[in-house]
Scaffold this motif. Structure first.
Motif, PDB file in Angstrom:
ATOM      1  N   GLY A   4      -2.901   2.397  -0.341  1.00  0.00           N
ATOM      2  CA  GLY A   4      -2.831   2.674   1.100  1.00  0.00           C
ATOM      3  C   GLY A   4      -1.381   3.332   1.621  1.00  0.00           C
ATOM      4  N   HIS A   5      -1.416   4.084   2.726  1.00  0.00           N
ATOM      5  CA  HIS A   5      -0.590   4.575   3.174  1.00  0.00           C
ATOM      6  C   HIS A   5       0.127   5.785   2.748  1.00  0.00           C
ATOM      7  N   GLY A   6       1.279   6.315   2.656  1.00  0.00           N
ATOM      8  CA  GLY A   6       1.758   7.574   1.798  1.00  0.00           C
ATOM      9  C   GLY A   6       2.469   8.566   2.809  1.00  0.00           C
ATOM     10  N   MET A  18       9.162  -0.190   1.149  1.00  0.00           N
ATOM     11  CA  MET A  18       7.900   0.603   1.822  1.00  0.00           C
ATOM     12  C   MET A  18       6.822   0.106   1.150  1.00  0.00           C
ATOM     13  N   GLU A  19       5.856  -0.332   2.041  1.00  0.00           N
ATOM     14  CA  GLU A  19       4.488  -0.630   1.453  1.00  0.00           C
ATOM     15  C   GLU A  19       3.947   0.365   0.545  1.00  0.00           C
ATOM     16  N   LYS A  20       3.939   1.654   0.973  1.00  0.00           N
ATOM     17  CA  LYS A  20       3.267   2.651   0.239  1.00  0.00           C
ATOM     18  C   LYS A  20       3.842   2.841  -1.018  1.00  0.00           C
ATOM     19  N   ILE A  22       4.948   0.191  -3.058  1.00  0.00           N
ATOM     20  CA  ILE A  22       4.108  -0.956  -3.843  1.00  0.00           C
ATOM     21  C   ILE A  22       2.483  -0.633  -4.136  1.00  0.00           C
ATOM     22  N   ASN A  23       2.102  -0.124  -2.967  1.00  0.00           N
ATOM     23  CA  ASN A  23       0.571   0.095  -3.163  1.00  0.00           C
ATOM     24  C   ASN A  23       0.137   1.097  -4.275  1.00  0.00           C
ATOM     25  N   LEU A  24       0.998   2.227  -4.225  1.00  0.00           N
ATOM     26  CA  LEU A  24       0.875   3.245  -5.175  1.00  0.00           C
ATOM     27  C   LEU A  24       1.163   2.781  -6.658  1.00  0.00           C
ATOM     28  N   ILE A  71      -5.944  -0.348  -1.737  1.00  0.00           N
ATOM     29  CA  ILE A  71      -4.817  -1.206  -2.171  1.00  0.00           C
ATOM     30  C   ILE A  71      -3.803  -1.443  -0.895  1.00  0.00           C
ATOM     31  N   HIS A  72      -3.512  -2.566  -0.495  1.00  0.00           N
ATOM     32  CA  HIS A  72      -2.425  -2.734   0.672  1.00  0.00           C
ATOM     33  C   HIS A  72      -1.654  -3.867   0.417  1.00  0.00           C
ATOM     34  N   SER A  73      -0.366  -3.909   1.030  1.00  0.00           N
ATOM     35  CA  SER A  73       0.356  -5.091   1.138  1.00  0.00           C
ATOM     36  C   SER A  73       0.514  -5.673   2.562  1.00  0.00           C
ATOM     37  N   ASN A  74       0.589  -6.919   2.715  1.00  0.00           N
ATOM     38  CA  ASN A  74       0.510  -7.486   3.972  1.00  0.00           C
ATOM     39  C   ASN A  74       1.840  -7.787   4.471  1.00  0.00           C
TER      40      ASN A  74
HETATM   41 ZN    ZN Z   1      -1.169  -1.321   4.438  1.00  0.00          ZN
END
Ligand code: ZN
Length: 175
Positions: A4-6, A18-20, A22-24, A71-74
């Motif tokens: 997710g994101h990027g 940054m969430e991006k 963790i997701n990567l 894949i995301h983080s909340n």
């Molecule tokens: Zn997200």
């Protein structure tokens, strides 16, 4: 696998994390595990680049993927005590619900995180993908303890392992 994101789309940002990112990181670990198992894995991004929601589903549809796992983080600003994992599926998809549950159970077990269950949502990436699709919210960045877990290499390994186990059990169930 859809991290997710990027790029300029950072996703949630808490405590300079940054969430991006963790997701990567978790997505790459998941990619490695699934490739080791012999699966053909396509990533919607492998770097810190911006990519649109429709572009993500287009990629999955173009390669005719069997499964789509985002894949995301909340984050829950008003509820810093919230922790745990959700897996989302599209309300129109029964196989999506099945895959979501197949992932949610081992993921909560392996990580020891709170099992918040599966939930339906009309997210673009779930709606526009032609295949069985889910979106995993791996934990709450707004909870300090869980954020520390989310950035830890060993916890990320557990997240990837749990998701991989769910994918494998779902695919084996189709045989
Ligand atoms: Zn997200």
């Amino acid at each position: 696998i859809d991290p997710g994101h990027g790029g300029a789309r950072l996703g949630a940002v808490y405590e300079d994390v940054m969430e991006k990112t963790i997701n990567l990181s978790v997505s790459k670990k998941l990619e490695t595990i699934l490739k080791d198992y012999g699966y053909n894995v396509v990533m919607t991004r492998i770097k810190d680049v911006e990519i649109g929601l429709y572009e993500r589903s287009d990629i999955a549809n173009a390669v005719d993927a069997d499964l789509f796992v985002s894949i995301h983080s909340n984050a829950a600003d008003k509820f810093p005590d919230f922790t745990g994992i959700y897996t989302y599926y599209h309300p129109s998809s029964r196989r999506g619900a099945k895959l979501a549950q197949a992932i949610q159970t081992p993921l909560a077990q392996i990580t020891g995180a709170v099992d918040r269950g599966i939930k339906d949502a009309d997210f673009v990436v779930l709606r526009e993908t032609d295949m069985c699709a889910v979106l995993v919210e791996m934990g709450f960045m707004t909870n300090h303890g869980e954020l520390m877990d989310l950035i830890s290499d060993s916890y990320q390994d557990k997240l990837a392992q749990g998701i991989a186990e769910g994918i494998v059990s779902y695919l084996n169930g189709l045989k």
